[in-house]
Enzyme design. Structure first.
Site, PDB file in Angstrom:
ATOM      1  N   SER A 118       0.872  -1.216  -0.047  1.00  0.00           N
ATOM      2  CA  SER A 118      -0.011   0.044  -0.128  1.00  0.00           C
ATOM      3  C   SER A 118       0.856   1.396   0.016  1.00  0.00           C
ATOM      4  CB  SER A 118      -0.824   0.069   1.407  1.00  0.00           C
ATOM      5  OG  SER A 118      -1.874  -0.949   1.042  1.00  0.00           O
ATOM      6  N   HIS A 139      -0.029  -1.941  -7.637  1.00  0.00           N
ATOM      7  CA  HIS A 139      -0.844  -1.639  -6.181  1.00  0.00           C
ATOM      8  C   HIS A 139      -2.552  -1.633  -6.687  1.00  0.00           C
ATOM      9  CE1 HIS A 139      -2.620   1.143  -2.884  1.00  0.00           C
ATOM     10  NE2 HIS A 139      -2.589   0.036  -2.468  1.00  0.00           N
ATOM     11  N   GLU A 151      -2.096   1.365  -9.196  1.00  0.00           N
ATOM     12  CA  GLU A 151      -1.122   2.232  -9.349  1.00  0.00           C
ATOM     13  C   GLU A 151       0.342   1.612  -9.561  1.00  0.00           C
ATOM     14  OE1 GLU A 151      -1.590   5.829  -6.162  1.00  0.00           O
ATOM     15  OE2 GLU A 151      -1.103   3.887  -5.159  1.00  0.00           O
ATOM     16  N   ASN A 189      -3.528   6.462  -1.843  1.00  0.00           N
ATOM     17  CA  ASN A 189      -3.339   6.224  -0.320  1.00  0.00           C
ATOM     18  C   ASN A 189      -3.058   7.442   0.650  1.00  0.00           C
ATOM     19  OD1 ASN A 189      -4.640   3.651  -0.132  1.00  0.00           O
ATOM     20  ND2 ASN A 189      -2.905   2.555  -0.104  1.00  0.00           N
TER      21      ASN A 189
HETATM   22  C1  LIG Z   1      -5.663   0.343   1.541  1.00  0.00           C
HETATM   23  C2  LIG Z   1      -4.975   0.534   0.068  1.00  0.00           C
HETATM   24  O1  LIG Z   1      -3.861   0.075  -0.033  1.00  0.00           O
HETATM   25  C3  LIG Z   1      -5.880   0.960  -0.998  1.00  0.00           C
HETATM   26  C4  LIG Z   1      -7.341   0.541  -0.944  1.00  0.00           C
HETATM   27  O2  LIG Z   1      -7.668  -0.291  -1.817  1.00  0.00           O
HETATM   28  S1  LIG Z   1      -8.315   1.745  -0.288  1.00  0.00           S
HETATM   29  C5  LIG Z   1     -10.022   1.174  -0.713  1.00  0.00           C
HETATM   30  C6  LIG Z   1     -10.355   1.532  -2.037  1.00  0.00           C
HETATM   31  N1  LIG Z   1     -11.900   0.748  -2.135  1.00  0.00           N
HETATM   32  C7  LIG Z   1     -12.850   1.883  -1.950  1.00  0.00           C
HETATM   33  O3  LIG Z   1     -12.797   3.198  -1.843  1.00  0.00           O
HETATM   34  C8  LIG Z   1     -14.286   1.174  -2.174  1.00  0.00           C
HETATM   35  C9  LIG Z   1     -15.299   2.189  -1.820  1.00  0.00           C
HETATM   36  N2  LIG Z   1     -16.614   1.192  -1.919  1.00  0.00           N
HETATM   37  C10 LIG Z   1     -17.257   1.396  -3.123  1.00  0.00           C
HETATM   38  O4  LIG Z   1     -16.656   1.663  -4.133  1.00  0.00           O
HETATM   39  C11 LIG Z   1     -18.436   0.324  -2.974  1.00  0.00           C
HETATM   40  O5  LIG Z   1     -18.791   0.240  -1.776  1.00  0.00           O
HETATM   41  C12 LIG Z   1     -18.048  -1.108  -3.546  1.00  0.00           C
HETATM   42  C13 LIG Z   1     -18.077  -1.014  -5.085  1.00  0.00           C
HETATM   43  C14 LIG Z   1     -17.114  -1.917  -2.834  1.00  0.00           C
HETATM   44  C15 LIG Z   1     -19.236  -1.829  -3.085  1.00  0.00           C
HETATM   45  O6  LIG Z   1     -20.598  -1.257  -3.700  1.00  0.00           O
HETATM   46  P1  LIG Z   1     -21.883  -1.444  -2.642  1.00  0.00           P
HETATM   47  O7  LIG Z   1     -22.885  -0.751  -3.480  1.00  0.00           O
HETATM   48  O8  LIG Z   1     -21.609  -0.634  -1.490  1.00  0.00           O
HETATM   49  O9  LIG Z   1     -22.429  -2.663  -2.354  1.00  0.00           O
HETATM   50  P2  LIG Z   1     -22.883  -3.805  -3.328  1.00  0.00           P
HETATM   51  O10 LIG Z   1     -24.130  -3.445  -4.076  1.00  0.00           O
HETATM   52  O11 LIG Z   1     -23.016  -5.032  -2.506  1.00  0.00           O
HETATM   53  O12 LIG Z   1     -21.759  -4.207  -4.350  1.00  0.00           O
HETATM   54  C16 LIG Z   1     -21.662  -3.708  -5.577  1.00  0.00           C
HETATM   55  C17 LIG Z   1     -21.036  -4.239  -6.649  1.00  0.00           C
HETATM   56  O13 LIG Z   1     -19.643  -4.538  -6.138  1.00  0.00           O
HETATM   57  C18 LIG Z   1     -19.565  -5.947  -6.141  1.00  0.00           C
HETATM   58  N3  LIG Z   1     -18.786  -6.410  -4.899  1.00  0.00           N
HETATM   59  C19 LIG Z   1     -18.770  -5.862  -3.542  1.00  0.00           C
HETATM   60  N4  LIG Z   1     -17.748  -6.228  -2.747  1.00  0.00           N
HETATM   61  C20 LIG Z   1     -17.114  -7.301  -3.590  1.00  0.00           C
HETATM   62  C21 LIG Z   1     -15.989  -8.059  -3.391  1.00  0.00           C
HETATM   63  N5  LIG Z   1     -15.390  -8.167  -2.133  1.00  0.00           N
HETATM   64  N6  LIG Z   1     -15.554  -8.902  -4.503  1.00  0.00           N
HETATM   65  C22 LIG Z   1     -16.253  -8.932  -5.611  1.00  0.00           C
HETATM   66  N7  LIG Z   1     -17.076  -8.039  -5.937  1.00  0.00           N
HETATM   67  C23 LIG Z   1     -17.700  -7.140  -5.108  1.00  0.00           C
HETATM   68  C24 LIG Z   1     -21.014  -6.469  -6.180  1.00  0.00           C
HETATM   69  O14 LIG Z   1     -20.926  -8.078  -6.525  1.00  0.00           O
HETATM   70  C25 LIG Z   1     -21.895  -5.776  -6.808  1.00  0.00           C
HETATM   71  O15 LIG Z   1     -21.386  -6.038  -8.179  1.00  0.00           O
HETATM   72  P3  LIG Z   1     -22.981  -6.264  -9.291  1.00  0.00           P
HETATM   73  O16 LIG Z   1     -23.615  -4.804  -8.898  1.00  0.00           O
HETATM   74  O17 LIG Z   1     -22.197  -6.228 -10.619  1.00  0.00           O
HETATM   75  O18 LIG Z   1     -23.420  -7.262  -8.732  1.00  0.00           O
HETATM   76  N1  LIG Z   2      -6.700  -4.534   2.456  1.00  0.00           N
HETATM   77  C1  LIG Z   2      -6.552  -3.494   1.565  1.00  0.00           C
HETATM   78  O1  LIG Z   2      -7.663  -2.634   1.411  1.00  0.00           O
HETATM   79  C2  LIG Z   2      -5.496  -3.402   0.817  1.00  0.00           C
HETATM   80  C3  LIG Z   2      -4.304  -3.964   1.106  1.00  0.00           C
HETATM   81  N2  LIG Z   2      -3.104  -3.682   0.362  1.00  0.00           N
HETATM   82  C4  LIG Z   2      -1.916  -4.416   0.642  1.00  0.00           C
HETATM   83  O2  LIG Z   2      -1.985  -5.617   0.347  1.00  0.00           O
HETATM   84  C5  LIG Z   2      -1.051  -6.460   1.268  1.00  0.00           C
HETATM   85  C6  LIG Z   2      -1.893  -7.499   1.961  1.00  0.00           C
HETATM   86  O3  LIG Z   2      -3.104  -6.714   2.489  1.00  0.00           O
HETATM   87  P1  LIG Z   2      -4.189  -7.772   3.044  1.00  0.00           P
HETATM   88  O4  LIG Z   2      -4.716  -8.531   1.858  1.00  0.00           O
HETATM   89  O5  LIG Z   2      -5.069  -6.492   3.622  1.00  0.00           O
HETATM   90  O6  LIG Z   2      -3.772  -8.525   4.224  1.00  0.00           O
HETATM   91  P2  LIG Z   2      -4.501  -9.710   4.954  1.00  0.00           P
HETATM   92  O7  LIG Z   2      -3.793  -9.752   6.509  1.00  0.00           O
HETATM   93  O8  LIG Z   2      -5.840 -10.035   4.705  1.00  0.00           O
HETATM   94  O9  LIG Z   2      -3.555 -10.975   4.355  1.00  0.00           O
HETATM   95  C7  LIG Z   2      -2.256 -11.262   3.971  1.00  0.00           C
HETATM   96  C8  LIG Z   2      -1.968 -12.745   4.115  1.00  0.00           C
HETATM   97  O10 LIG Z   2      -0.525 -12.967   3.781  1.00  0.00           O
HETATM   98  C9  LIG Z   2      -0.341 -13.897   4.909  1.00  0.00           C
HETATM   99  N3  LIG Z   2       1.239 -13.898   5.018  1.00  0.00           N
HETATM  100  C10 LIG Z   2       1.877 -13.265   5.978  1.00  0.00           C
HETATM  101  N4  LIG Z   2       3.205 -13.446   5.634  1.00  0.00           N
HETATM  102  C11 LIG Z   2       3.303 -14.668   4.856  1.00  0.00           C
HETATM  103  C12 LIG Z   2       4.440 -15.273   4.411  1.00  0.00           C
HETATM  104  N5  LIG Z   2       5.623 -15.044   4.691  1.00  0.00           N
HETATM  105  N6  LIG Z   2       3.987 -16.122   3.300  1.00  0.00           N
HETATM  106  C13 LIG Z   2       2.692 -16.102   2.862  1.00  0.00           C
HETATM  107  N7  LIG Z   2       2.109 -15.482   3.321  1.00  0.00           N
HETATM  108  C14 LIG Z   2       2.062 -14.722   4.236  1.00  0.00           C
HETATM  109  C15 LIG Z   2      -0.975 -13.523   6.147  1.00  0.00           C
HETATM  110  O11 LIG Z   2      -1.009 -14.708   6.940  1.00  0.00           O
HETATM  111  P3  LIG Z   2      -1.117 -14.232   8.599  1.00  0.00           P
HETATM  112  O12 LIG Z   2      -2.567 -13.438   8.907  1.00  0.00           O
HETATM  113  O13 LIG Z   2      -1.013 -15.438   9.134  1.00  0.00           O
HETATM  114  O14 LIG Z   2      -0.017 -13.424   8.927  1.00  0.00           O
HETATM  115  C16 LIG Z   2      -2.336 -13.100   5.562  1.00  0.00           C
HETATM  116  O15 LIG Z   2      -3.127 -14.375   5.056  1.00  0.00           O
HETATM  117  C17 LIG Z   2      -0.525  -5.499   2.099  1.00  0.00           C
HETATM  118  O16 LIG Z   2       0.797  -5.134   1.803  1.00  0.00           O
HETATM  119  C18 LIG Z   2      -1.519  -4.120   1.972  1.00  0.00           C
HETATM  120  O17 LIG Z   2      -0.922  -3.233   2.718  1.00  0.00           O
HETATM  121  C19 LIG Z   2      -3.275  -3.114  -1.052  1.00  0.00           C
HETATM  122  C20 LIG Z   2      -4.434  -2.419  -1.356  1.00  0.00           C
HETATM  123  C21 LIG Z   2      -5.643  -2.389  -0.487  1.00  0.00           C
END
Ligand SMILES: CC(=O)CC(=O)SCCNC(=O)CCNC(=O)[C@H](O)C(C)(C)COP(=O)(O)OP(=O)(O)OC[C@H]1O[C@@H](n2cnc3c(N)ncnc32)[C@H](O)[C@@H]1OP(=O)(O)O
Ligand SMILES: NC(=O)C1=CN([C@@H]2O[C@H](COP(=O)(O)OP(=O)(O)OC[C@H]3O[C@@H](n4cnc5c(N)ncnc54)[C@H](OP(=O)(O)O)[C@@H]3O)[C@@H](O)[C@H]2O)C=CC1
Length: 282
Positions: A118, A139, A151, A189
């Site tokens: 991330s 990403h 990204e 992010n």
């Molecule tokens: C931390 C990081 O490194 C970076 C990140 O990822 S940060 C997170 C970025 N993500 C966001 O900002 C997501 C924001 N949320 C949304 O855009 C919406 O809530 C969402 C698209 C996720 C879901 O939409 P919603 O209207 O709230 O729910 P819902 O009606 O159940 O789902 C809409 C569609 O998404 C799909 N969907 C929801 N969750 C899903 C999942 N986990 N996997 C696959 N499909 C999914 C559903 O199947 C549905 O598809 P259809 O309409 O085609 O059947």
């Molecule tokens: N969650 C999000 O929305 C997003 C996350 N990311 C990035 O993606 C990556 C994964 O995040 P996320 O999926 O949320 O994390 P999760 O905790 O859901 O999944 C990570 C998985 O990797 C496993 N793991 C840890 N160490 C090892 C290893 N050495 N070999 C194999 N598997 C291992 C963990 O096991 P255990 O739990 O036992 O440690 C866990 O099952 C991170 O770098 C995160 O920052 C990027 C975009 C969005």
């Protein structure tokens, strides 16, 4: 285009990435530390495919074909033939470096090794790989099957060839990429995560309830879901790792993590993946 893709880590992101590659026709090998860690991700993929069948977008025959493209294993040697690998383990630089070292000992010299981090340094994870020119940040966003953006981040040594090949792979998944210079938390992010952290401070200070903070951001800023529901979707442990890494890498106090976030993680309330975070899930 690569035929075989390996996904390392099968959590929230790894399972979504694996599903997306399979749906684009790639043969996917997913690796985890233990068999039990596959349960959550496989359930999520099955739920998504069942939903697609209900909606008439997928047939049961096609679902069977997709299932055959996905192999889950704890045996690292199975990734030896992969031409594109994407690491999606926990957001911890030391763990990622260990995994990158292990990967580079098993795969061919030409394989591209990508990280779904991330916001950690691609240059640093690449530093443990003999040929760092084939390492790149790729990403994806959560939920991967739905979110269009990837990204692409170059590390110091990432080659143009690695960048261009990865960009083509992203296009083959039906996604779009943006190019980002390496910097803590990259571009999206860097903007999104502090906003979520601020929402947690707003909750912690009693300015508004969790429900009203989220309703406010949906109705007043047109966000698809509120920041606290988004935190639960990301996973509070992952969110804390990410926010802490922004603070550690910038030493800027404005990026300190909200204590309430840390407390929830300590309590084991990690959001959707454990059934409870800021909200509860069945
Ligand atoms: C931390 C990081 O490194 C970076 C990140 O990822 S940060 C997170 C970025 N993500 C966001 O900002 C997501 C924001 N949320 C949304 O855009 C919406 O809530 C969402 C698209 C996720 C879901 O939409 P919603 O209207 O709230 O729910 P819902 O009606 O159940 O789902 C809409 C569609 O998404 C799909 N969907 C929801 N969750 C899903 C999942 N986990 N996997 C696959 N499909 C999914 C559903 O199947 C549905 O598809 P259809 O309409 O085609 O059947
Ligand atoms: N969650 C999000 O929305 C997003 C996350 N990311 C990035 O993606 C990556 C994964 O995040 P996320 O999926 O949320 O994390 P999760 O905790 O859901 O999944 C990570 C998985 O990797 C496993 N793991 C840890 N160490 C090892 C290893 N050495 N070999 C194999 N598997 C291992 C963990 O096991 P255990 O739990 O036992 O440690 C866990 O099952 C991170 O770098 C995160 O920052 C990027 C975009 C969005």
């Amino acid at each position: 285009m690569p035929k075989i893709v390996a996904v390392i880590g099968f959590g929230t992101m790894g399972s979504g990435i694996a599903q997306t590659f399979v749906e684009a026709g790639y043969q996917v090998i997913a690796v985890e530390k233990e068999e039990t860690l596959f349960t959550r991700g496989l359930k999520q993929i099955q739920r998504n495919w069942e939903r697609s069948i209900e909606k008439g977008r997928l047939t049961t025959e096609k679902k069977t074909q997709l299932e055959q493209l996905l192999t889950v294993t704890t045996d690292w040697n199975r990734i030896a033939d992969a031409e594109f690998l994407i690491e999606a383990i926990s957001e911890n630089i030391d763990l990622k470096k260990e995994v990158f070292k292990e990967i580079s000992q098993v795969v061919s010299e030409n394989a591209i090794i990508a990280s779904n981090t991330s916001g950690l340094s691609i240059t640093e994870v690449a530093s443990v790989v003999p040929n760092p020119s084939r390492v790149i940040g790729c990403h994806f966003f959560n939920p991967v099957p739905v979110m269009k953006l990837v990204e692409l981040i170059r590390g110091y040594d990432t080659s143009e060839q690695t960048y261009e090949k990865t960009k083509k792979i992203v296009v083959s998944l039906g996604k779009e990429s943006i190019e980002v210079n390496e910097s803590p938390l990259f571009a999206v992010n860097r903007i999104l995560v502090p906003m979520i952290n601020e929402a947690i401070f707003v909750l912690q200070e009693g300015v508004a309830s969790a429900e009203d903070i989220d309703r406010g951001m949906k109705l007043g800023a047109n966000h698809p879901i509120g920041p606290l529901a988004l935190a639960d979707l990301i996973g509070l442990d992952t969110l804390l790792f990410v926010q802490d890494s922004l603070y550690e890498n910038t030493q800027d106090s404005k990026y300190r993590s909200a204590p309430l976030l840390r407390k929830l993680v300590r309590a084991g309330h990690l959001g959707r993946k454990t059934g409870k975070g800021f909200f509860e899930y069945k």
